[in-house]
Design an enzyme around this catalytic site. Sequence first.
Site, PDB file in Angstrom:
ATOM      1  N   TRP A  21       0.835  -1.215   0.000  1.00 18.67           N
ATOM      2  CA  TRP A  21       0.000   0.000   0.000  1.00 18.67           C
ATOM      3  C   TRP A  21       0.865   1.258   0.000  1.00 18.67           C
ATOM      4  O   TRP A  21       1.919   1.273   0.633  1.00 18.67           O
ATOM      5  CB  TRP A  21      -0.838  -0.036   1.274  1.00 18.67           C
ATOM      6  N   ASN A  23       0.194   5.701   0.559  1.00 19.01           N
ATOM      7  CA  ASN A  23      -0.640   6.900   0.536  1.00 19.01           C
ATOM      8  C   ASN A  23       0.260   8.117   0.346  1.00 19.01           C
ATOM      9  O   ASN A  23       1.041   8.114  -0.628  1.00 19.01           O
ATOM     10  CB  ASN A  23      -1.663   6.968   1.680  1.00 19.01           C
ATOM     11  N   ASP A  24       0.191   9.122   1.169  1.00 21.84           N
ATOM     12  CA  ASP A  24       0.791  10.437   0.880  1.00 21.84           C
ATOM     13  C   ASP A  24       2.200  10.406   0.274  1.00 21.84           C
ATOM     14  O   ASP A  24       3.068   9.670   0.746  1.00 21.84           O
ATOM     15  CB  ASP A  24       0.938  11.251   2.171  1.00 21.84           C
ATOM     16  N   GLN A  40       4.155   7.226   1.966  1.00 22.80           N
ATOM     17  CA  GLN A  40       3.619   6.474   3.092  1.00 22.80           C
ATOM     18  C   GLN A  40       3.376   5.054   2.595  1.00 22.80           C
ATOM     19  O   GLN A  40       2.746   4.862   1.547  1.00 22.80           O
ATOM     20  CB  GLN A  40       2.295   7.100   3.550  1.00 22.80           C
ATOM     21  N   TRP A  48      -4.032   0.227   4.230  1.00 23.60           N
ATOM     22  CA  TRP A  48      -3.334   1.099   5.170  1.00 23.60           C
ATOM     23  C   TRP A  48      -2.912   0.288   6.394  1.00 23.60           C
ATOM     24  O   TRP A  48      -3.649  -0.597   6.833  1.00 23.60           O
ATOM     25  CB  TRP A  48      -4.262   2.260   5.577  1.00 23.60           C
ATOM     26  N   SER A  82       3.649  11.197   7.652  1.00 21.70           N
ATOM     27  CA  SER A  82       4.119  12.054   6.554  1.00 21.70           C
ATOM     28  C   SER A  82       5.106  13.136   6.968  1.00 21.70           C
ATOM     29  O   SER A  82       5.126  13.579   8.115  1.00 21.70           O
ATOM     30  CB  SER A  82       2.921  12.701   5.865  1.00 21.70           C
ATOM     31  N   ARG A 144       0.936  16.866  13.019  1.00 19.16           N
ATOM     32  CA  ARG A 144       1.755  16.055  12.115  1.00 19.16           C
ATOM     33  C   ARG A 144       2.034  16.715  10.760  1.00 19.16           C
ATOM     34  O   ARG A 144       1.559  17.782  10.456  1.00 19.16           O
ATOM     35  CB  ARG A 144       1.089  14.696  11.875  1.00 19.16           C
ATOM     36  N   ASP A 145       2.798  15.971   9.951  1.00 16.96           N
ATOM     37  CA  ASP A 145       3.054  16.250   8.535  1.00 16.96           C
ATOM     38  C   ASP A 145       3.884  17.520   8.313  1.00 16.96           C
ATOM     39  O   ASP A 145       3.489  18.411   7.549  1.00 16.96           O
ATOM     40  CB  ASP A 145       1.728  16.340   7.747  1.00 16.96           C
ATOM     41  N   GLU A 196      -4.473  18.321   7.502  1.00 23.98           N
ATOM     42  CA  GLU A 196      -3.396  17.347   7.289  1.00 23.98           C
ATOM     43  C   GLU A 196      -2.518  17.881   6.162  1.00 23.98           C
ATOM     44  O   GLU A 196      -2.973  18.661   5.321  1.00 23.98           O
ATOM     45  CB  GLU A 196      -3.960  15.982   6.865  1.00 23.98           C
TER      46      GLU A 196
END
Length: 464
Positions: A21, A23-24, A40, A48, A82, A144-145, A196
């Site tokens: 998987w 993601n970002d 990610q 996820w 992230s 975060r991020d 986010e």
Amino acid sequence: MSTKGARDYRPTMHYAPPTGWINDPNGLLYENGTWHLFAQHNPAEPVWGPMHWRHATSTDLLNWQDQGIAMYPDEKLGTIYSGSAIIDKGNTSGLGDGTDPMILVYTHHGETEQQSIAYSNDRMHFTPYQGNPVIPNPGLRDFRDPKVFRNERLDCWSLVLAASDHAEFYASDDLIHWRKTGEFGAKENRLGGVFECTDLFPLTAPDGSTVWVLVVSTALHPAFGSGRMQYFLGEFDGETFRETMPSPLPRFLDTGYDDYAAVTFANTDRRLMIGWAACPGYANLMPTGDFCCCMTYVRELGLVDTDTGLKVCMKPVTPDFDMREAEQAEPIALVPRGSIPVHESALPGELFKIHVTAKGCCTLTLYNDEGEAFSVSVDTEQKLVVDRTHAGENGFSALYDSGICAVSGGPRSNFGEVSFDLYFDRMIAEVYLDEGTVVNTSLVFPRTPYTHAKLCGEGTFEIG
Ligand code: FRU
């Protein structure tokens, strides 16, 4: 091994992991002819899960070479959420071995969310800093991020991060010791939800002035599509962002449901962005077999004046397509009078571009022998409408299949003649209308490849 789906939907020119998987997009950075992209990543399953960073590199932003896993969860501090990357020019952190190190700034997600750094001197191996975290949690659940950048105004490093319902700004001289310099968004957020993956950067407006753009991915209740990206236009005084050009309605970076957590590359003069081409609300369920999710095309950002004001525009970096005119087909006869012109063409495969020009309302449809059809229209109300209700497999998620996420789009920013590009790569469709100020990313899962394209309306298209 997952049992999700049978057909191979892997795009050819959009980054996707070999298995597992993603993601970002994280740690986007250019150096010496190489583009770095991290993502990610859950290596264990195509859903996820415990977050790692996967690493890929490219020399053309289209063909991505997988470089394996760069960052692993930490037993004490948690998984790797992230973040971003920078070249530490002048080795201000002292973590370089005689050269300028690459520094990753990211979130450790454990009992709390805190910001940490890692360094690399060869750009392939990444070592977490011993003194992590560098920004401890101030008592917020969502914190975060971090997106790090050089702050020319104060001659230091800065970062922007997502802190619950707002963005926070921090500054540092050495990437290790950080102080908070400001906050933005609790009042200005036009969507509600949790912030986010924030990003902040300057763009030059057509009048030559500098406008700062704050991009915010916003996590929403699934009833509202679960994740949308809004942007704000304003100023950055070195400490904080201020919105100077408010808009009564949210400004969406993408009008589709399948572009989220997009951020820009560091260490390059070009403002290039890439997004996670999926929707948090149904990404886990997509029928793509042993990999799940891909990135969007890389998009170059600018600012343009439109009939509806100053807008961010996006132009994708794509392969070169050899374009040819579509054929005139039988018009659709209308009773009692008139007819609608129709142009048609066979599709050259599953990776193509279609350029549409029309006087006004029109509908471009991609279809196959199974009776599946995906359409992109400009309607009588000057809106872009992207409809995947009958585009292919859709039973995997009630949200994808529902009235909420089956149809997407938004108002045009220019009126008059219609001109748009549709880029298609097996399961991902990207539409760029009105000079790229109205963009739509939508995933579709046709059971067999679409074979034809048809345009209804006073216009025509080229295909390549
Ligand atoms: C956005 C996001 C980030 C977080 C990451 C975890 O999609 O929720 O806020 O860092 O994904 O995978």
